[in-house]
Scaffold this active site. Structure first.
Site, PDB file in Angstrom:
ATOM      1  N   ASN A 292     -11.178  13.919  12.449  1.00 38.98           N
ATOM      2  CA  ASN A 292     -11.451  13.165  11.225  1.00 38.98           C
ATOM      3  C   ASN A 292     -12.938  13.044  10.921  1.00 38.98           C
ATOM      4  O   ASN A 292     -13.370  13.397   9.813  1.00 38.98           O
ATOM      5  CB  ASN A 292     -10.780  11.793  11.294  1.00 38.98           C
ATOM      6  CG  ASN A 292      -9.282  11.868  11.082  1.00 38.98           C
ATOM      7  OD1 ASN A 292      -8.602  12.622  11.760  1.00 38.98           O
ATOM      8  ND2 ASN A 292      -8.769  11.087  10.164  1.00 38.98           N
TER       9      ASN A 292
ATOM     10  N   ASN B 127      -7.378  12.268  15.862  1.00 38.15           N
ATOM     11  CA  ASN B 127      -8.078  11.519  14.814  1.00 38.15           C
ATOM     12  C   ASN B 127      -9.543  11.269  15.149  1.00 38.15           C
ATOM     13  O   ASN B 127     -10.412  11.351  14.280  1.00 38.15           O
ATOM     14  CB  ASN B 127      -7.386  10.175  14.568  1.00 38.15           C
ATOM     15  CG  ASN B 127      -6.022  10.312  13.925  1.00 38.15           C
ATOM     16  OD1 ASN B 127      -5.077   9.621  14.311  1.00 38.15           O
ATOM     17  ND2 ASN B 127      -5.884  11.202  12.956  1.00 38.15           N
TER      18      ASN B 127
ATOM     19  N   LYS C 207      -2.191  10.358  19.803  1.00 42.74           N
ATOM     20  CA  LYS C 207      -2.497  10.561  18.379  1.00 42.74           C
ATOM     21  C   LYS C 207      -3.996  10.428  18.126  1.00 42.74           C
ATOM     22  O   LYS C 207      -4.589  11.194  17.356  1.00 42.74           O
ATOM     23  CB  LYS C 207      -1.725   9.540  17.546  1.00 42.74           C
ATOM     24  CG  LYS C 207      -2.010   9.608  16.041  1.00 42.74           C
ATOM     25  CD  LYS C 207      -1.359  10.809  15.393  1.00 42.74           C
ATOM     26  CE  LYS C 207      -1.736  10.939  13.921  1.00 42.74           C
ATOM     27  NZ  LYS C 207      -1.285   9.803  13.103  1.00 42.74           N
TER      28      LYS C 207
ATOM     29  N   GLY D  55       0.841  -1.188   0.000  1.00 40.14           N
ATOM     30  CA  GLY D  55       0.000   0.000   0.000  1.00 40.14           C
ATOM     31  C   GLY D  55       0.876   1.238   0.000  1.00 40.14           C
ATOM     32  O   GLY D  55       0.885   2.024   0.942  1.00 40.14           O
ATOM     33  N   ALA D  56       1.637   1.399  -1.085  1.00 35.88           N
ATOM     34  CA  ALA D  56       2.611   2.496  -1.165  1.00 35.88           C
ATOM     35  C   ALA D  56       1.920   3.770  -1.637  1.00 35.88           C
ATOM     36  O   ALA D  56       2.215   4.303  -2.709  1.00 35.88           O
ATOM     37  CB  ALA D  56       3.762   2.120  -2.092  1.00 35.88           C
TER      38      ALA D  56
ATOM     39  N   ASN E 263      -3.808   4.595  11.980  1.00 39.21           N
ATOM     40  CA  ASN E 263      -4.385   5.439  13.013  1.00 39.21           C
ATOM     41  C   ASN E 263      -5.311   4.596  13.879  1.00 39.21           C
ATOM     42  O   ASN E 263      -5.742   3.508  13.494  1.00 39.21           O
ATOM     43  CB  ASN E 263      -5.184   6.587  12.379  1.00 39.21           C
ATOM     44  CG  ASN E 263      -4.283   7.592  11.685  1.00 39.21           C
ATOM     45  OD1 ASN E 263      -3.215   7.925  12.176  1.00 39.21           O
ATOM     46  ND2 ASN E 263      -4.717   8.085  10.529  1.00 39.21           N
TER      47      ASN E 263
ATOM     48  N   SER F 267      -7.302  12.773   6.534  1.00 40.36           N
ATOM     49  CA  SER F 267      -7.334  11.622   5.626  1.00 40.36           C
ATOM     50  C   SER F 267      -8.766  11.143   5.399  1.00 40.36           C
ATOM     51  O   SER F 267      -9.097  10.675   4.295  1.00 40.36           O
ATOM     52  CB  SER F 267      -6.483  10.486   6.192  1.00 40.36           C
ATOM     53  OG  SER F 267      -6.954  10.082   7.467  1.00 40.36           O
TER      54      SER F 267
END
Length: 326
Positions: free
Chosen positions: A209, A205, A201, A7-8, A102, A270
């Site tokens: 998000n 999120n 973190k 998953g680049a 995440n 994201s």
């Protein structure tokens, strides 16, 4: 050191480019125009720290790569259960899996002593499907503090942050990976227990998000609007209460966490980016998991429940075909 990045995308290609620059043997697993561009021109990183181009190997077939020392997962967490065909050809008996996700990871209670030892969360590991594909004993946890976006196929814009924090106690495999990341120009401190950092973190999120997707707003816009700023604060306080109930007390204030997000400015989360691209929303590990933990610990979280209901409906309707009533 041989590393495969499965998953680049934005984060995965950025990490792969940095590791390649440090001299590691890196193989990027991707698809579509992004893969074609990386094969043709390499990975172009645009960064305030200096632009550079790296040319690691890139393919859509992991069987061409064979077993590696580390699999770096750049996939969304909601893809983990189905990732077996991508990951299994890369495994040997000692391969470690570094999940740059995440939210609450599927391995969260693995090796943890106390009342929740070995507990599995349905929201992140339904019916054990993720653990069956990615055994928790292989996992090296990772908290990512870097913001990146794919600006064009093969081009990654690094916006801010270079810190990646791996965890699986201070083991040799963690130290080796950390040294390679640092040699590639990234910060990569090794923590003996990552769970407090996961919650720190997650504070951002779990609030920014879903709100960003529901309101189609940037982090800066959410912070500047008094009512949504207050909503973020309420969600963060409830999240800290859940963390404490399961044995974690992250040392950060809500005010400091919001101020840090505000400094990022008008960044699209994201989740908002996924919504705009018509991709599935990665909300289970961010929001549903904490609601499930709250139920487990008997902690009231009315604000998280309300936002979760709205975000879950959004995830359902945004993925439904036009005109569908399902």
């Amino acid at each position: 050191m041989k590393v495969a990045v499965v998953g680049a995308g934005a984060i995965g290609a950025y990490v792969g480019a940095a590791l390649h620059r440090a001299g590691a043997e890196v193989h990027l697993i991707a698809r579509g125009p992004h893969l074609a561009a990386m094969r043709r021109d390499g990975v172009r990183v645009l960064s305030p720290r200096g632009d550079f181009t790296a040319r690691p190997a890139a393919t859509d077939d992991p069987s061409e790569v064979g077993p590696v020392d580390y699999v770096f997962l750049g996939l969304k967490a909601n893809s983990y259960a189905a990732s077996g065909p991508l990951v299994h050809p890369l495994m040997h008996e000692d391969t470690a899996v570094i999940a740059a996700q995440n939210g609450i990871p599927w391995w969260y209670f693995h090796g943890l002593t106390g009342p929740y030892t070995g507990r599995r969360l349905d929201s992140v590991d339904p019916a054990g499907s993720v653990s069956a594909t990615l055994p928790p004993e292989r996992a090296i946890g990772c908290v990512v503090y870097a913001a990146t976006e794919i600006e064009a196929p093969g081009v990654v814009r690094h916006l801010e942050g270079t810190r990646f924090e791996p965890d699986r106690s201070v083991s040799r495999r963690c130290l080796d990976f950390s040294e390679a990341m640092v040699a590639g120009g990234l910060k990569c401190p090794v923590e003996s227990d990552l769970r407090n950092d996961i919650w720190i973190k997650l504070l951002g999120n779990i609030s920014f998000n879903p709100i960003s997707a529901l309101a189609r707003a940037t982090m800066g816009q959410i912070c500047r609007h008094p009512e949504t700023r207050a909503l973020v604060e309420s969600m963060m306080r409830e999240t800290l209460a859940v963390a404490a109930a399961v044995g974690c007390r992250p040392e950060i204030s809500v005010e400091r966490r919001i101020a840090g997000a505000e400094r990022v400015g008008d960044h699209r989360t994201s989740t908002l980016q996924d919504l705009e691209k018509g991709k599935p929303l990665e909300l289970d590990v961010l929001l549903a998991a904490v609601v499930e933990l709250a139920e487990l610990a008997g902690t009231p979280v009315p604000t998280l429940r309300a936002v979760h209901a709205l975000a879950d409906l959004l995830a359902t309707t945004s993925s439904a075909p036009a005109g569908s009533t399902s």
